[in-house]
Design an enzyme around this catalytic site. Structure first.
Site, PDB file in Angstrom:
ATOM      1  N   ASP A   1      -5.656  -3.466  -2.466  1.00 18.06           N
ATOM      2  CA  ASP A   1      -4.821  -3.126  -1.357  1.00 18.06           C
ATOM      3  C   ASP A   1      -4.097  -4.259  -0.803  1.00 18.06           C
ATOM      4  OD1 ASP A   1      -3.377  -1.859   0.487  1.00 18.06           O
ATOM      5  OD2 ASP A   1      -5.238  -1.277   1.930  1.00 18.06           O
TER       6      ASP A   1
ATOM      7  N   SER B   1       0.633  -1.062   0.002  1.00 21.14           N
ATOM      8  CA  SER B   1      -0.012   0.029   0.210  1.00 21.14           C
ATOM      9  C   SER B   1       0.914   1.174   0.027  1.00 21.14           C
ATOM     10  CB  SER B   1      -0.950   0.100   1.332  1.00 21.14           C
ATOM     11  OG  SER B   1      -2.028   1.005   0.965  1.00 21.14           O
TER      12      SER B   1
END
Length: 564
Positions: free
Chosen positions: A436, A320
Site C-alpha cells: 500500500d 492506494s
C-alpha cells in the site's frame, strides 16, 4: 579586432551595453593591446568569491555565470555573453572578488590585468570614465532587478525551420497571457522559408545570438531563442530549457542543473500549445489523489468537476484508492462511471465466499481485485501509455520506503499501491515486494514536485469524515454466514490505528501542496452498499469550493470558472 554587434542587433529590444562599443577608438585600442587571451572549458571556474581582484574579463565567445553567495548578499546568478565584461570592479578597486564566475560553456576570454589597466588609463583618460559609466549602469540595473534578477531562456529548434513559425507564434501569444507581456523572440537574421514570425522578433546574426540573448533575459521574463538546423553550441548548452519541434539531429544535452527539455510534434493543437506554455511559464498543474479506502470515491467528484470546468491536469499521482481512481479516469472512465463502479468494487472484494489466502502474509489472496483491475484498465496497458503522465505511490516492504512508479504494468502497479498490508498480499514488481502506497506516501505531492509540477492540488480524503464511530472494513459474508464471519474487533482496531498514522502522514505531505482539497464524507455503519454517490457529492462540493484558488494560481490563460 573585436567583433561587436551590428546595427540590426543594436536596434533589437533591450540588448544592453557592449563595453567596447562605448569606448572611444583610441581607448579601445589601448585596452586591446593590454589584453591577453584565455580559453577555458565548460564548467571550469574563472575566479572564486574572495580571490584577489587582479583582473577583468571580456567575453569573446561562450557564456559565463557570475554567482553571488556571500554573507550579506542576495544569492543569485547573472549570465554574461559575447561582448560583455565581468569582474570589472577589480579594474578600479583591486579588492577581493565579491562573486564567483563559472563557465557555463567553453569560453574564449580576454583578460585585462589590474596593473595593465592602470597603465592604459594613464595613457587614455577616457578609459576610466567609460569603466565608471559601466559600473554605474550595473548598479542601476541591480536596483531595478533586486540584484541578480533574470528571466528564462528557452531554445526552440527544429531540423525543419518551416514549422517553427507555426509553433512559436501561438506559443508566444499563450505565454504572453500568463506573463502579462509578450516574450522576447531572438532568431537568425537570415531565415528564408521559415514562414511569418511574430512582428516583434529580433533578427540577429548567428555569431551574436548568445550575447543578445543573455542581455535580453535581464529585462524580460521569457526569451525564446529560435534556431533551425544550425544551433550554436553556446545556446544549446546555455539556455535554461530546450524545445525540440518535430525531429532534430541534435539531441538536447543534459543541463548541469538538470533542466527539463521537451519534444513536441511539428503541428501542435491548441491544447498542446497551452500545455507547453504552462510548462514554460511555471503553471504546470499536478493533481495528487490520496489514499483513504472507501472514502476515495470522493475522487470521482473531484475529477468530475475538473473535467467539467476544463481545468488542465499536466501530471497526476495517486496512492492506494487514489491510484485506482486516477488510473481509471485516465483510461476513459468518467466521474459517473467511477461512482457506478461501487458495486463492482464490492464484488471484487468479496461477493460470495472471499478468496482467502493460503499464505500467512494476508487475509485475502488479492486475485479478485487484480482481475477487476486488468479487466477495467487493460491487461497489457502500461503506465507510460496513459495520455497524462501518472505516478503511482507504493511502499517497498523490504526497504521500508516509498516507491514512485511512472512506468511499468498499470494494473499490477495499482494493485500494489492498494495492497493493504496484512489484508492483501504484496505485489512483486521489478524484484521488489510492494504494498500500500498509503503506508509511506498517502498523498504523493513530492513525486509531482520532483517531476516539474509548479502548482500542486492535493486531494486528502483521510480524516475527513464526521467523527461518529463506524466500521471501516467491508468484508462480511452474505446470507446466514454474515454474522458468523464478521471481521473481529481486534482487526477493526488494528485498521483504526493504521488509519490514524496514515492521516498524520497525509497531513504532512499536504503541507507541500499549493491547494489542499478535503472532502467531508459521512461515515457508513455497514457496507451492504458502497456509499459512492454520497462520497462523490462530497468531492464535488470540496473541489468547487477550492476551484477559485486553483484558477488564481493558474493565471490569466486558465479556463474560466462559471456558475454551473
Amino acid at each position: 579586432m573585436v567583433t561587436t554587434e551590428n546595427e540590426a542587433t543594436r536596434q533589437g529590444p533591450n540588448t544592453g551595453l557592449s563595453f567596447f562599443d562605448s569606448l572611444p577608438p583610441m581607448a579601445a585600442g589601448e585596452l586591446i593591446r593590454a589584453a591577453r587571451e584565455v580559453r577555458l572549458p565548460a564548467r571550469s571556474t574563472v575566479f572564486v568569491e574572495g580571490d584577489p581582484g587582479n583582473a577583468a574579463y571580456l567575453i569573446r565567445s561562450g557564456l559565463v555565470d557570475v554567482v553571488a553567495e556571500g554573507a550579506g548578499t542576495t544569492a543569485g546568478v547573472v549570465t554574461f555573453g559575447p561582448g560583455d565584461v565581468f569582474g570589472e570592479q577589480a579594474l578600479l578597486t583591486g579588492r577581493p572578488r565579491s562573486a564567483t564566475a563559472l563557465c557555463q560553456t567553453g569560453v574564449r576570454l580576454w583578460r585585462i590585468d589590474h596593473a595593465d589597466f592602470l597603465a592604459a588609463v594613464a595613457s587614455v583618460p577616457e578609459l576610466g570614465a567609460a569603466v565608471a559609466r559601466l559600473l554605474s549602469d550595473r548598479l542601476a540595473a541591480s536596483g531595478r532587478h533586486a540584484g541578480f534578477g533574470r528571466g528564462q531562456t528557452v531554445l526552440v529548434m527544429s531540423d525543419h525551420p518551416g514549422v517553427l513559425a507555426g509553433v512559436v507564434t501561438p506559443l508566444a501569444r499563450a505565454c504572453g497571457a500568463f506573463l502579462g507581456e509578450e516574450p522576447c523572440i531572438v532568431a537568425p537574421a537570415r531565415r528564408g522559408g521559415w514562414g511569418t514570425m511574430p512582428p516583434h522578433t529580433t533578427g540577429v546574426p548567428g555569431r551574436d545570438m548568445a550575447g543578445v540573448t543573455v542581455r535580453a533575459v535581464r529585462h524580460h521574463p521569457l526569451v525564446l531563442v529560435v534556431c533551425g538546423r544550425s544551433v550554436p553550441s553556446s545556446l544549446l548548452d546555455g539556455c535554461d530549457r530546450a524545445v525540440v519541434v518535430g525531429h532534430h539531429h541534435l539531441e538536447p544535452r543534459r543541463h548541469k542543473w538538470g533542466r527539463r527539455d521537451v519534444a513536441v510534434p511539428a503541428t501542435l493543437d491548441a491544447d498542446g500549445v497551452a500545455a507547453l506554455a504552462r510548462d514554460l511559464c511555471g503553471r504546470r498543474i499536478g493533481l495528487a489523489l490520496g489514499s483513504g479506502g472507501i472514502r476515495g470515491f470522493a475522487h470521482a467528484g473531484v475529477l468530475g468537476v475538473l473535467a467539467d470546468r476544463s481545468v488542465p491536469i499536466d501530471i497526476m499521482s495517486g496512492a492506494s484508492v487514489g491510484a485506482m481512481a486516477g488510473a481509471l479516469f485516465l483510461r476513459g472512465h468518467g466521474a459517473t462511471d467511477l461512482a457506478d463502479l461501487g458495486s463492482a468494487v464490492r464484488a471484487a472484494l468479496g461477493t460470495g465466499l472471499p478468496s482467502f489466502s493460503l499464505s500467512p502474509d494476508s487475509l485475502l489472496s488479492g486475485r479478485r481485485i487484480l482481475t477487476f483491475l486488468r479487466r477495467r484498465l487493460g491487461a497489457d496497458t502500461r503506465i507510460e501509455d496513459l495520455p497524462t503522465p501518472f505516478v503511482i505511490a507504493a511502499t517497498d516492504l523490504d526497504r521500508r520506503e516509498a516507491v514512485h512508479l511512472d512506468a511499468g504494468p498499470l494494473a499490477e502497479s495499482v494493485a500494489a499501491s492498494a495492497a493493504v498490508p496484512g489484508v492483501f498480499p504484496s505485489v512483486d514488481l521489478d524484484g521488489r515486494r510492494l504494498v500500500d502506497g498509503g503506508a509511506s506516501d498517502p498523498v504523493p505531492v513530492g513525486a509531482l514536485r520532483d517531476r516539474g509540477a509548479d502548482i500542486v492540488v492535493a486531494i486528502n480524503v483521510m480524516g475527513s469524515e464526521n467523527r461518529r464511530r463506524s466500521r471501516l472494513l467491508p468484508w462480511t459474508l452474505p446470507g446466514p454466514l454474515e454474522n458468523v464471519f464478521a471481521v473481529s474487533a481486534v482487526m477493526e482496531n488494528l485498521v483504526v490505528g493504521l488509519d490514524v498514522i496514515i492521516s498524520q502522514l497525509a497531513a504532512a505531505s499536504c503541507r507541500w501542496a499549493d491547494v489542499v482539497v478535503t472532502p467531508v464524507t459521512e461515515p457508513v455503519p455497514r457496507f451492504h452498499a458502497v456509499p459512492a454517490r454520497a462520497s462523490m457529492r462530497a468531492g464535488e462540493q470540496a473541489m468547487l469550493a477550492a476551484l477559485p484558488e486553483v484558477m488564481t494560481l493558474l493565471g490569466a490563460a486558465g479556463p474560466t470558472v462559471d456558475d454551473r
